[in-house]
Design a protein around this motif. Structure first.
Motif: not given
Length: 621
Positions: A242-249
Motif C-alpha cells: 500500500i502506498r500513501i501519497l500525502v500533499p505536503r512535505r
C-alpha cells in the motif's frame, strides 16, 4: 539546492573529470598502475554521480508485531485523526502488508493487490484451517492457523465472520460462519474453490483511491486506509503493498525525496526478503524498533546479525538507527544500583549503555545510534531531524567522494614526477604485496549451503503454519522462504571465507593512513579502501543472487516434491521433521555439489578479479 540544478551540476563535473582522465591516460604507457588508478577513479566517480542523480531515499521502520512502530510513524509524520493514528493500529497484527508513505501532489492511496493465484493460495490455507478432519489429526503443537491480520481480511472479503451473542442465561455464544460454510464441502480442494467463488475476485479491482468528498484529509485517510487494510471495502482485493501519497512535505530542510516504509511486523524470523532488501539497500536507513524494557530484543539483535552476516559490518553504523519506543515512566523506573533512577534522561542513558554493550559483546558491533521516542510526551521533530540527518549523511559522503576523486585526479599529474609520491606509493606496494599473495591463494568454496534451510524448517521457533504455507507456495513464503534461505546461506559462507582477508586489508590501510610520511599516497589508500568495500559488497550480493537462482528453477518446478510435501499435513506428529527430511533428501539426490560449484566458480572469479585489480593499481608483480 534545486534537484534539477544539482543533477546538471553533477553531469558537468562528470564530463570535466572524464576529459581530464582521458588526457592523462594518453600520456601513460599501456601497462601502468596509474592508468589502472584513473580507470578506477572514473568508475567510483560515476557511481557517486549515479547515486546522487537519484533523489529517492527511504526510511524503513522494522520491528516485532505489536512493538508500536506504526503508531510512532503516525506521530512522527503528523498522521493523526484527532488523537488516533490514521494507520490501523492496536495491540499488533493489524497491518496487512508493507505500507509506503511519500509526499505527493494530492492525497491518494495506491495499492498493489495479490494476484488471483496468490489469493487462491491464501484461501487454500484458510480451507486447511477450517477442515475439521485435518485439525483433529494434527497434534496441538503443530496445529495450523493463519496470521490474525490475513484471517481477518479473508473473513471480511468472504463475509464469513465470527459472531458473538449471549443467550437468555447471559452465556456467550460464538458462531463461526466460515466453519458453517465449510461444513458443506467434502475436501480442502473443493472448499478452496467454493471460497474463491464466494470472494468474487474479478469484482475486487480498485487500486487507487482519492479524496473526492473534500472531507478532512486525515479523517479520510483514517477511514479509507482501514477499509483497504481490513478488506471491508467491496472493491478491494487482498493487498501486498500500500502506498500513501500525502500533499505536503513530510520532512523539512531536505532536497531529496524521502519515503517512509512501515514494514510488516516481524513474527518468527528476521530472514525475510523484504527486510534483507532494507538492510542491503544503500539508499535506505533501517530504523530498528523495540520496546524499552526489551531492548535490545531478539528481533533487533537478529536483524543486526543478519546485516553482519551479509558483510555489512562497516555500513551498519551509517545505515541503521536503533529506536527504542518507551512509554510513561519506563525510563524513570530503570534500576541503578539498588533503586529506580527517577529521571527520564538518566534512565535512557543507562538503557543506551546496556544496549550498546550488549550488541558489542554479542555481535562485535559498535558506534550504533540509539534514540528514544515516547509518542505521548516527546517532540517528534527531534527524531525526524535526526533521521533526516542520517539520510543526508549518506548523500554527503558521495559528494565528499566526488571531491576527493577530483582532487586525486588533479594531484596525479604532479605525482608522476614527484619522488616523494613515488617513494610513498612504493612503500604502500611493499606493505600490501604479502597480503596480495595471501589473497591470491584464497579459494572460496561453498559447501552444503542448503543446510540452514533444512534446519530452519524443523526449528522449534518455526511455526507449522509457516511450513504449511511455504509448501503451499512451492517454497516461497515470507516467514519460511526456501530461496531466501538458500541465498543468505550462500552469502554467509562467502563472507566467512573472505571477510577476514578484507578486514586484514582494511587494518593495513588504516595503519598507513595514520603515517605522515605516507601522505602523498593517502589518495591511493582511500581509493583502495573504497574499492574494497564496493567490490566485496558486489561479491556478497552476487553470491546471494546466484545462490538462489542456481536452485530456484529446479526446486520450484519439481511437482513430485511439492505433492509429497503437501500430503504430509495431517499425517500426525512430526510434520516439520518430515518436511525437513524430504527437503534435505531432495538436495542430496540432486547432487548438490554440481549446483554449488557454479556459485563457487562465480565467487572465485570475482574474488580474483578484485585481488588482481588491487595488484594492478599498486603496480605489484
Amino acid at each position: 539546492m534545486n534537484i534539477e540544478i544539482e543533477a546538471n551540476d553533477l553531469k558537468d563535473r562528470q564530463k570535466v573529470l572524464h576529459e581530464i582522465i582521458e588526457n592523462l591516460t594518453k600520456k601513460l604507457p599501456k601497462e601502468n598502475a596509474t592508468r589502472k588508478q584513473l580507470a578506477n577513479h572514473q568508475e567510483l566517480f560515476d557511481d557517486a554521480v549515479g547515486y546522487l542523480s537519484n533523489s529517492d531515499q527511504r526510511l524503513a521502520f522494522i520491528g516485532n508485531v505489536g512493538t508500536g512502530k506504526t503508531t510512532a510513524i503516525c506521530h512522527l509524520l503528523c498522521l493523526l485523526d484527532g488523537e488516533e493514528p490514521v494507520l490501523s493500529t492496536g495491540s499488533g497484527r493489524t497491518t496487512l502488508c508493507e505500507v509506503e508513505i511519500s509526499a505527493g501532489t494530492e492525497l491518494e492511496i495506491e495499492l498493489t493487490p495479490h494476484s488471483e493465484a496468490e489469493v487462491r493460495n491464501y484461501l487454500t490455507d484458510f480451507a486447511q484451517y477450517l477442515d475439521i478432519s485435518d485439525i483433529a489429526e494434527s497434534d496441538n503443537a503443530e496445529s495450523f492457523k493463519l496470521s490474525a491480520e490475513v484471517e481477518r481480511a479473508l473473513r471480511n472479503m468472504l463475509d464469513l465472520r465470527i459472531s458473538r451473542t449471549k443467550n437468555s442465561e447471559g452465556k456467550r455464544i460464538t458462531t463461526d460462519n466460515a466453519k458453517n460454510f465449510a461444513a458443506n464441502y467434502q475436501s480442502v480442494e473443493s472448499l478452496a474453490e467454493g471460497l474463491l467463488e464466494r470472494i468474487d475476485f474479478p469484482a475486487r479491482h480498485q487500486t487507487r483511491f482519492i479524496n473526492d468528498d473534500g472531507i478532512d484529509q486525515n479523517e479520510w485517510l483514517h477511514t479509507t486506509f482501514k477499509s483497504i487494510n481490513s478488506c471491508t471495502h467491496p472493491s478491494v482485493g487482498l493487498s501486498k503493498h500500500i502506498r500513501i501519497l500525502v500533499p505536503r512535505r513530510l520532512f523539512d530542510n531536505i532536497n531529496y525525496a524521502l519515503s517512509v516504509i512501515d514494514t510488516k511486523g516481524v513474527d518468527q524470523t528476521v530472514n525475510r526478503a523484504d527486510l534483507d532488501s532494507c538492510l542491503t539497500n544503500n539508499r535506505t536507513v533501517s530504523v530498528l524498533c523495540c520496546r524499552f524494557n526489551e531492548a535490545p530484543d531478539k528481533t533487533m539483535s537478529g536483524l543486526l546479525k543478519l546485516a553482519r552476516d551479509a558483510g555489512l559490518s562497516q555500513r551498519v553504523s551509517k545505515e541503521t538507527v536503533l529506536l527504542i519506543l518507551d512509554r510513561k515512566s519506563e525510563a524513570e523506573k530503570v534500576i541503578d544500583i539498588d533503586e529506580p533512577v527517577g529521571d527520564k534522561i538518566e534512565g535512557r542513558e543507562i538503557r543506551t549503555e546496556h544496549v550498546i554493550n550488549d550488541l558489542k559483546h554479542t555481535l562485535q558491533l559498535d558506534n550504533l545510534d540509539v534514540q528514544f521516542f515516547d509518542v505521548k510526551s516527546d517532540d517528534p521533530n527531534k527524531i525526524k531531524n535526526f533521521l533526516t540527518e542520517k539520510i543526508s549523511a549518506l548523500r554527503d559522503q558521495y559528494f565528499q567522494d566526488m571531491s576527493d576523486i577530483e582532487k586525486a585526479i588533479r594531484d596525479i599529474e604532479t605525482e608522476l614526477t614527484s619522488q616523494s609520491a613515488k617513494a610513498a606509493k612504493g612503500q604502500v606496494k611493499n606493505t600490501l604485496e604479502p597480503w596480495i599473495k595471501k589473497a591470491q591463494d584464497c579459494s572460496p568454496a561453498l559447501k552444503e549451503y542448503f543446510l540452514p534451510l533444512i534446519n530452519d524448517i524443523k526449528n522449534t521457533g518455526t511455526y507449522a503454519a509457516s511450513v504449511r504455507a511455504s509448501v503451499n507456495r512451492r517454497g516461497e513464503w515470507h516467514n519460511l522462504d526456501y530461496y531466501q534461505l538458500l541465498a543468505t546461506g550462500a552469502r554467509e559462507q562467502v563472507v566467512d571465507q573472505v571477510g577476514t582477508l578484507k578486514d586484514e586489508l582494511i587494518v593495513l590501510i588504516d595503519n598507513m593512513l595514520s603515517q605522515n610520511e605516507l601522505q602523498p599516497a593517502y589518495a591511493l589508500l582511500k581509493q583502495l579502501k573504497q574499492t574494497t568495500e564496493k567490490r566485496l559488497g558486489d561479491i556478497y550480493q552476487k553470491a546471494f543472487s546466484k545462490g538462489r537462482t542456481v536452485y530456484e528453477a529446479n526446486l520450484s518446478s519439481d511437482q513430485q516434491l511439492w505433492n509429497s510435501l503437501f500430503k504430509e499435513w495431517g499425517m500426525g506428529p512430526g510434520y516439520k521433521d518430515r518436511v525437513s527430511g524430504t527437503s534435505g533428501n531432495w538436495f542430496q539426490t540432486r547432487k548438490y555439489p554440481v549446483f554449488e560449484s557454479s556459485v563457487t566458480g562465480l565467487v572465485l572469479d570475482e574474488w580474483l578479479r578484485y585481488v588482481n585489480e588491487v595488484r594492478d593499481m599498486l603496480g605489484a608483480e
